[in-house]
Design an enzyme around this catalytic site. Sequence first.
Site, PDB file in Angstrom:
ATOM      1  N   LYS A 196       0.842  -1.201   0.000  1.00 42.87           N
ATOM      2  CA  LYS A 196       0.000   0.000   0.000  1.00 42.87           C
ATOM      3  C   LYS A 196       0.873   1.246   0.000  1.00 42.87           C
ATOM      4  O   LYS A 196       0.645   2.177  -0.782  1.00 42.87           O
ATOM      5  CB  LYS A 196      -0.886  -0.001   1.257  1.00 42.87           C
ATOM      6  CG  LYS A 196      -1.443   1.362   1.622  1.00 42.87           C
ATOM      7  CD  LYS A 196      -2.307   1.283   2.867  1.00 42.87           C
ATOM      8  CE  LYS A 196      -1.623   1.737   4.121  1.00 42.87           C
ATOM      9  NZ  LYS A 196      -1.689   3.138   4.457  1.00 42.87           N
ATOM     10  N   ARG A 234      -4.215  10.027   4.297  1.00 40.75           N
ATOM     11  CA  ARG A 234      -3.052  10.896   4.445  1.00 40.75           C
ATOM     12  C   ARG A 234      -2.127  10.841   3.230  1.00 40.75           C
ATOM     13  O   ARG A 234      -1.496  11.825   2.881  1.00 40.75           O
ATOM     14  CB  ARG A 234      -2.304  10.456   5.705  1.00 40.75           C
ATOM     15  CG  ARG A 234      -0.868  10.858   5.728  1.00 40.75           C
ATOM     16  CD  ARG A 234      -0.478  11.496   7.012  1.00 40.75           C
ATOM     17  NE  ARG A 234       0.907  11.910   6.954  1.00 40.75           N
ATOM     18  CZ  ARG A 234       1.353  13.070   7.366  1.00 40.75           C
ATOM     19  NH1 ARG A 234       0.528  13.949   7.881  1.00 40.75           N
ATOM     20  NH2 ARG A 234       2.615  13.377   7.290  1.00 40.75           N
ATOM     21  N   ASP A 249      -5.084   8.178   9.438  1.00 36.35           N
ATOM     22  CA  ASP A 249      -5.105   7.436  10.696  1.00 36.35           C
ATOM     23  C   ASP A 249      -4.939   8.379  11.877  1.00 36.35           C
ATOM     24  O   ASP A 249      -4.215   9.355  11.803  1.00 36.35           O
ATOM     25  CB  ASP A 249      -3.920   6.473  10.748  1.00 36.35           C
ATOM     26  CG  ASP A 249      -4.103   5.313   9.802  1.00 36.35           C
ATOM     27  OD1 ASP A 249      -5.231   5.094   9.360  1.00 36.35           O
ATOM     28  OD2 ASP A 249      -3.103   4.639   9.535  1.00 36.35           O
ATOM     29  N   ASP A 301       5.018  -0.066  11.781  1.00 35.72           N
ATOM     30  CA  ASP A 301       3.788  -0.689  11.272  1.00 35.72           C
ATOM     31  C   ASP A 301       3.666  -2.163  11.655  1.00 35.72           C
ATOM     32  O   ASP A 301       2.642  -2.783  11.378  1.00 35.72           O
ATOM     33  CB  ASP A 301       3.702  -0.540   9.748  1.00 35.72           C
ATOM     34  CG  ASP A 301       3.373   0.889   9.339  1.00 35.72           C
ATOM     35  OD1 ASP A 301       3.090   1.716  10.213  1.00 35.72           O
ATOM     36  OD2 ASP A 301       3.391   1.173   8.118  1.00 35.72           O
ATOM     37  N   ILE A 332       8.269   6.335  16.606  1.00 39.85           N
ATOM     38  CA  ILE A 332       7.837   7.022  15.381  1.00 39.85           C
ATOM     39  C   ILE A 332       6.505   7.751  15.566  1.00 39.85           C
ATOM     40  O   ILE A 332       6.394   8.928  15.257  1.00 39.85           O
ATOM     41  CB  ILE A 332       7.740   6.029  14.193  1.00 39.85           C
ATOM     42  CG1 ILE A 332       8.992   5.151  14.104  1.00 39.85           C
ATOM     43  CG2 ILE A 332       7.497   6.789  12.892  1.00 39.85           C
ATOM     44  CD1 ILE A 332      10.278   5.837  13.707  1.00 39.85           C
TER      45      ILE A 332
END
Length: 425
Positions: free
Chosen positions: A22, A97, A121, A311, A333
């Site tokens: 993605k 985003r 998000d 992630d 992060i």
Amino acid sequence: MERFRVVGGARLAGRVRVPGAKNSALKLMAATLLAEGEFRIGNLPRILDVEIMAELLRRMGCEVRLEWTDESAGTAFVSVPGEIGHEADYDLVRRFRASIAVLGPLLARCGRVRVARPGGDAIGSRGLDMHIDGLTRLGARITTEHGFLVAEARSGGLVGATVELDFPSVGATENILMASVLAKGETVIDNAAREPEIVDLCELLDAMGAKIDGAGSSTLRIQGVDRLWPVSYDTVPDRIVAGTFGVAAAMTQGDVRVDHARPEHLRIALDKLVAAGAQVSADPDGFRVVMERRPRAVDVVTLPYPGFATDLQPQFAAMNAVAEGTAMITENIFEARFVFLQELARLGADVRTDGHHAVLRGVPRLSGAPVLSSDVRAGAGLVLAGLVADGTTHVSGIHHIDRGYAGFEQQLRALGADITREDDH
Ligand code: UD1
């Protein structure tokens, strides 16, 4: 609104194929704006964000046809006209985003751009200061008005410059890179992000005729060219989806072969699975995770690539929740990513947080409950937790999960998981 109903207890086994990333696909699609003509971008994940990006390109005057080959992957055929629009409205931009990725290409191609400030998000403040500073260094004048970022190049167009990023931001590196490929002269991006998705974008741009040195290192050197041309290109496999299935295999004490993944993009994550007690075998087209014991707790510290990916942090937190021993998780992060841990606690996880550190004391088993996903990766983490919880877990807010995982429940079901999609009343 929909939710997942997950009944815990299944041991995952079988093969799963990972679609394109993605986080790469959306940027590759945005990069098509840099050249007139017919593009083909293959190996796209079948997710809503790809459809929204296609719609955004259409608003710019492109013709976009999406062809889905199965429930998880497909191809975009993008026809980019000579004259393109340069305004991205809030109705589309607020939905994801990554729409900010059109800022650099539109500025390079049109000399001016108006893009609504994005939403996305709820995982942190996610500033745009490095995007703005970098493009300003290339000679753009950037202002904010009525929720829009308005950027304008000086009359002769963008001019190459040296940009030193305060932090190797993925999005800022991409925007500055895409703006610089058509700028006059040389641009140097120092402290650039090194993620595989950046390398993927550099490879697409190279194929289009851009001149970029240093892809995958922290210094990118770009010699501006006058024009670029359209190409056919396939998106890099999604390392986060691949890693998610690897963790799912380990947590459920399963045996899963993850096909069409690049293990070299997951070195630290796979090493962590080995430390947790899994047998991991890798080859150039994928990897296999076999687990025959309760996982051991593993510490995780998120960092820019090649460090451990933020992630994958929620998925590893879910594994640590049922591991033997205690794990420390440090999130460097995105400050708001620990919201997810409160949901994990609802499933019985023993978790304590202090700032950007969390301590998870593994418990023998979680117990199913209704939970809510706050972002795409938190959602994946909750589904994984549901797979090892007693009874039924209902995961709400799955529109977040759908943004990053194409055909997630079908893929998990094929591996033996008991997961269904149902209305969320
Ligand atoms: C991308 C990925 C996301 C991943 C992240 C880090 C996409 C669509 N998303 O997000 O899945 O978790 O990389 O690997 O590709 N920041 C600023 N100012 C800026 C830019 C960033 O303060 O101008 C901050 C952010 O708030 C965040 C951190 O820097 O705390 C990292 O952001 P960045 O690397 O830019 O991530 P994204 O590109 O947003």
